[in-house]
Design a protein around this motif. Structure first.
Motif, mmCIF file in Angstrom:
data_model
loop_
_atom_site.group_PDB
_atom_site.id
_atom_site.type_symbol
_atom_site.label_atom_id
_atom_site.label_comp_id
_atom_site.label_asym_id
_atom_site.label_seq_id
_atom_site.Cartn_x
_atom_site.Cartn_y
_atom_site.Cartn_z
ATOM 1 N N UNK A 9 0.984 -1.135 0.101
ATOM 2 C CA UNK A 9 0.025 -0.001 0.006
ATOM 3 C C UNK A 9 0.954 1.142 -0.008
ATOM 4 N N UNK A 10 2.055 1.150 0.554
ATOM 5 C CA UNK A 10 3.026 2.357 0.963
ATOM 6 C C UNK A 10 3.535 2.582 -0.430
ATOM 7 N N UNK A 11 3.926 1.388 -0.916
ATOM 8 C CA UNK A 11 4.486 1.605 -2.474
ATOM 9 C C UNK A 11 3.352 2.203 -3.449
ATOM 10 N N UNK A 12 2.237 1.710 -3.378
ATOM 11 C CA UNK A 12 1.195 2.334 -4.358
ATOM 12 C C UNK A 12 0.866 3.624 -4.126
ATOM 13 N N UNK A 13 1.108 4.061 -2.979
ATOM 14 C CA UNK A 13 0.807 5.587 -2.731
ATOM 15 C C UNK A 13 2.019 6.237 -3.292
ATOM 16 N N UNK A 14 3.517 5.754 -2.884
ATOM 17 C CA UNK A 14 4.552 6.498 -3.403
ATOM 18 C C UNK A 14 4.474 6.372 -5.052
ATOM 19 N N UNK A 15 3.818 5.349 -5.562
ATOM 20 C CA UNK A 15 3.864 5.237 -7.192
ATOM 21 C C UNK A 15 2.921 6.191 -7.533
ATOM 22 N N UNK A 16 1.933 6.322 -6.898
ATOM 23 C CA UNK A 16 0.608 7.298 -7.199
ATOM 24 C C UNK A 16 1.088 8.825 -7.279
ATOM 25 N N UNK A 17 1.919 9.243 -6.192
ATOM 26 C CA UNK A 17 2.412 10.493 -5.892
ATOM 27 C C UNK A 17 3.468 10.535 -6.889
ATOM 28 N N UNK A 18 4.444 9.598 -7.324
ATOM 29 C CA UNK A 18 5.199 9.762 -8.075
ATOM 30 C C UNK A 18 4.548 10.197 -9.669
ATOM 31 N N UNK A 19 3.672 9.398 -10.065
ATOM 32 C CA UNK A 19 2.866 9.769 -11.299
ATOM 33 C C UNK A 19 2.095 11.271 -11.087
#
Length: 232
Positions: A9-19
């Motif tokens: 979940x943390x990685x998904x949030x970071x990925x979303x923030x990155x995009x």
């Protein structure tokens, strides 16, 4: 599993923030590219305008010398008179005023001082003053009763035109001293330019008009040299 789920979940949030950040950067880059293109277009337009202005000759725009039939003209004003063509004296006087102003303007641009005379541009009532001897002032304008009276004024008008011609000769000699390649088609000797006298009294109007046309041609040559030659 819970730890892996939390990490995922943390990685998904970071990925979303990155995009989101990536998309914001792309949008900002596109806006900056559009702004740069706009500035380049504005610069190109301004540069083209500057080049056009640099090619513009303000002296030629201010003093347009041409001809209308047998008449030399300056800014559309005819200088001279011939039988059968009713050129009124207000037009002739205004043309003389523009002609004197042109000679005055060129001399100032060339930083040239006339010997024995001072030009006094005053529109249709321009004058020329002698700076030596009696220091007389001559009126460079005529009137409708030129041939019927006011003999003193008529003589002063002739004196003014001869004085103007002398100043023109001085400026021509100055230009030739600076550039021997400049050619003038009509020689000035005393009151005559190209064998025609600038004096009106006791002269035929056709000859007087021809002399004034020669005067404007000489001024046009000087003006061209002054603005397009080494002094541009």
């Amino acid at each position: 599993m819970r730890l892996l789920e939390l990490e995922e979940k943390t990685l998904e949030e970071e990925e979303n923030e990155f995009w989101r950040a990536h998309n914001d950067l792309l949008l900002s880059s596109a806006q900056q590219s559009a702004q740069l293109a706009s500035l380049r277009a504005a610069y190109a337009a301004d540069y083209a305008t500057l080049e056009k202005l640099e090619r513009t000759n303000v002296y030629n725009d201010g003093f347009c010398i041409g001809h209308d039939g047998v008449f030399g003209t300056i800014n559309g004003l005819r200088l001279g008179r011939v039988p059968g063509v009713p050129v009124e004296w207000p037009e002739i006087n205004a043309a003389w005023g523009q002609t004197l102003l042109l000679l005055y303007t060129i001399a100032r641009k060339l930083d040239y001082t006339f010997e024995n005379y001072r030009l006094i541009p005053m529109g249709s009532f321009s004058k020329i003053e002698r700076t030596v001897g009696d220091k007389a002032t001559y009126e460079l304008y005529g009137s409708g009763d030129l041939h019927f009276g006011r003999l003193l004024h008529n003589r002063r008008f002739d004196f003014a035109m001869v004085a103007f011609l002398d100043c023109l000769r001085q400026l021509i000699d100055h230009v030739k001293s600076q550039d021997s390649q400049v050619e003038f088609p009509h020689q000035i000797i005393k009151d005559k330019i190209g064998e025609a006298s600038v004096k009106l009294q006791f002269s035929q109007e056709e000859a007087w008009t021809r002399a004034l046309r020669h005067v404007l041609l000489a001024l046009k040559i000087i003006l061209k040299w002054t603005t397009n030659g080494s002094n541009a």
